[in-house]
Design an enzyme around this catalytic site. Structure first.
Site, PDB file in Angstrom:
ATOM      1  N   ASP A 239      -5.016   6.100   3.637  1.00 40.73           N
ATOM      2  CA  ASP A 239      -4.529   7.272   3.396  1.00 40.73           C
ATOM      3  C   ASP A 239      -3.477   7.423   2.226  1.00 40.73           C
ATOM      4  O   ASP A 239      -3.086   6.296   2.003  1.00 40.73           O
ATOM      5  CB  ASP A 239      -4.074   8.127   4.585  1.00 40.73           C
ATOM      6  CG  ASP A 239      -4.354   9.532   4.658  1.00 40.73           C
ATOM      7  OD1 ASP A 239      -4.660  10.214   3.846  1.00 40.73           O
ATOM      8  OD2 ASP A 239      -3.972  10.136   5.913  1.00 40.73           O
TER       9      ASP A 239
ATOM     10  N   LYS B 230     -11.838  15.890  12.539  1.00 38.00           N
ATOM     11  CA  LYS B 230     -11.044  16.363  13.519  1.00 38.00           C
ATOM     12  C   LYS B 230     -11.385  17.865  13.813  1.00 38.00           C
ATOM     13  O   LYS B 230     -11.364  18.451  12.720  1.00 38.00           O
ATOM     14  CB  LYS B 230      -9.635  16.317  12.984  1.00 38.00           C
ATOM     15  CG  LYS B 230      -8.785  15.247  13.081  1.00 38.00           C
ATOM     16  CD  LYS B 230      -7.197  15.376  12.828  1.00 38.00           C
ATOM     17  CE  LYS B 230      -7.040  15.480  11.594  1.00 38.00           C
ATOM     18  NZ  LYS B 230      -5.776  15.303  10.921  1.00 38.00           N
TER      19      LYS B 230
ATOM     20  N   GLU C 281      27.582  18.505  -5.644  1.00 39.09           N
ATOM     21  CA  GLU C 281      26.831  18.734  -6.957  1.00 39.09           C
ATOM     22  C   GLU C 281      26.670  17.402  -7.754  1.00 39.09           C
ATOM     23  O   GLU C 281      27.495  16.400  -7.497  1.00 39.09           O
ATOM     24  CB  GLU C 281      27.807  19.494  -8.106  1.00 39.09           C
ATOM     25  CG  GLU C 281      27.661  21.007  -7.937  1.00 39.09           C
ATOM     26  CD  GLU C 281      28.430  21.822  -8.956  1.00 39.09           C
ATOM     27  OE1 GLU C 281      28.785  20.842 -10.028  1.00 39.09           O
ATOM     28  OE2 GLU C 281      28.600  23.073  -8.832  1.00 39.09           O
TER      29      GLU C 281
HETATM   30  C1  R5P Z   1      -3.063  14.975   4.538  1.00 43.93           C
HETATM   31  O1  R5P Z   1      -3.770  15.593   4.052  1.00 43.93           O
HETATM   32  C2  R5P Z   1      -2.505  13.556   4.118  1.00 43.93           C
HETATM   33  O2  R5P Z   1      -3.406  12.749   3.333  1.00 43.93           O
HETATM   34  C3  R5P Z   1      -1.998  12.937   5.250  1.00 43.93           C
HETATM   35  O3  R5P Z   1      -3.134  12.481   6.233  1.00 43.93           O
HETATM   36  C4  R5P Z   1      -1.121  13.747   6.141  1.00 43.93           C
HETATM   37  O4  R5P Z   1       0.196  14.011   5.106  1.00 43.93           O
HETATM   38  C5  R5P Z   1      -0.203  12.732   7.283  1.00 43.93           C
HETATM   39  O5  R5P Z   1       0.710  13.464   8.096  1.00 43.93           O
HETATM   40  P1  R5P Z   1       1.092  12.934   9.447  1.00 43.93           P
HETATM   41  O6  R5P Z   1       1.481  11.548   9.217  1.00 43.93           O
HETATM   42  O7  R5P Z   1       2.226  13.838   9.503  1.00 43.93           O
HETATM   43  O8  R5P Z   1      -0.083  13.240  10.491  1.00 43.93           O
END
Ligand code: R5P
Length: 311
Positions: free
Chosen positions: A217, A191, A36
């Site tokens: 990103d 993709k 906790e």
């Molecule tokens: C997805 O919409 C996010 O912006 C990232 O592209 C995603 O979370 C990346 O995840 P990972 O590294 O597992 O491919």
């Protein structure tokens, strides 16, 4: 004003407090034998404007619970205003129902933070800007893009750059960065799986041949999205690929995947405390945004403009 820290990212909290020339509030956030969480604030916060810094990164549930308990402790100690500074807002990717009978956990977490007693929230590069609307309290969403753009200009500014979004969902973010890089051209990795069971095909929208690509990103988690995108860009004739990602979640074997990838460099911010593996990787560099967060905190306390930080 006072700056208090949970345990999720103490170096970042210290750097923010350092920028503001304030000590961290004297408090203990610890565990009982049964795990906790117990919080004890060792100084008076009555009537204070308090900023509690806590990313809800791995272990997400423990760090979230710490944040909620810290807010509760501050509220019961009569802090005048409590701002939850959550540089990385975990659960953000669960921002809609992906199928029937599934939760919207980002909204639930927003409700929990609000109900615990936060008056405001400050976060960085929320996965979707709309998450601000999940809170019925003022929410500031900061962007790491200016810090990234300055770093890109300093290191790669003399090259023919192309900003690339690793998926269709990140185009707005990529366009904003491209604008800061003297309107650099933009490409998108699309993709597609044409039929169930068939492997994913990466189509590049935009001409990347001969370009130095900057992938941008908000999150790198398993590293799959990023490393596959980097390979697809090189296969399509890109000269080199570097990535700038705000939140280095880097779960499981992600660091190893990055180390073995086609990426020349991955730059992450310090919204999440880097693991030893990430710190030791010669492919990963950490760009601190403590100054940006510190300045936003200062402006919130002074009641001056936060948005003008991004003009
Ligand atoms: C997805 O919409 C996010 O912006 C990232 O592209 C995603 O979370 C990346 O995840 P990972 O590294 O597992 O491919």
């Amino acid at each position: 004003m006072k700056i208090m820290a949970g345990n999720s990212n103490l170096p970042l909290a210290r750097a923010i407090a350092g920028y503001l020339e304030l000590p961290l509030t004297d408090a203990a956030v610890r565990r009982f034998a049964d795990e906790e969480i117990f919080v004890e604030i060792h100084e008076n916060v009555r009537g204070e404007d308090v900023f509690i810094v806590q990313s809800t990164s791995y272990p997400a549930n423990d760090n979230l619970m710490e944040l909620l308990i810290c807010i509760d402790a501050l509220k019961r100690a009569s802090a005048r205003r409590i701002t939850a500074v959550v540089p990385y807002f975990g659960y953000a990717r669960q921002d809609r129902k992906p199928g029937p009978r599934t939760p919207i956990s980002a909204k639930l977490v927003a409700n929990l933070i609000t109900e615990a007693g936060a008056d405001r929230v400050l976060s960085v590069d929320l996965h979707a800007g709309q998450i601000q609307g999940f809170f019925d309290i003022p929410t500031d969403n900061l962007y790491a893009a200016p810090a990234m753009a300055a770093d890109i200009q300093a290191r790669y500014g003399d090259q023919e750059l192309m900003v690339v979004s690793p998926d269709v969902g990140g185009v707005v973010r990529a366009r904003a960065l491209a604008k800061r890089l003297d309107n650099a051209p933009l490409a998108i990795v699309d993709k597609r799986r044409d039929r169930p069971g068939e492997s994913e095909v990466m189509n590049i929208i935009g001409e990347v041949k001969g370009r130095h690509c900057i992938l941008i990103d908000d999150i790198v988690d398993s590293g799959g999205t990023l490393c596959n995108a980097a390979q697809a860009l090189l296969d399509n004739g890109a000269k080199s690929v570097v990535a700038y990602i705000t939140h280095g979640v880097l779960s499981g074997a992600a660091v190893q995947k990055v180390n073995n990838s086609a990426l020349k460099e991955l730059v992450i911010s310090d919204t999440i405390l880097a693991t030893d593996a990430a710190k030791e990787s010669d492919r990963i560099r950490i760009l601190s945004i403590a100054t940006l967060i510190g300045e936003a905190v200062r402006r919130i306390a002074d009641e001056s403009s936060v948005s003008s930080l991004f003009d």
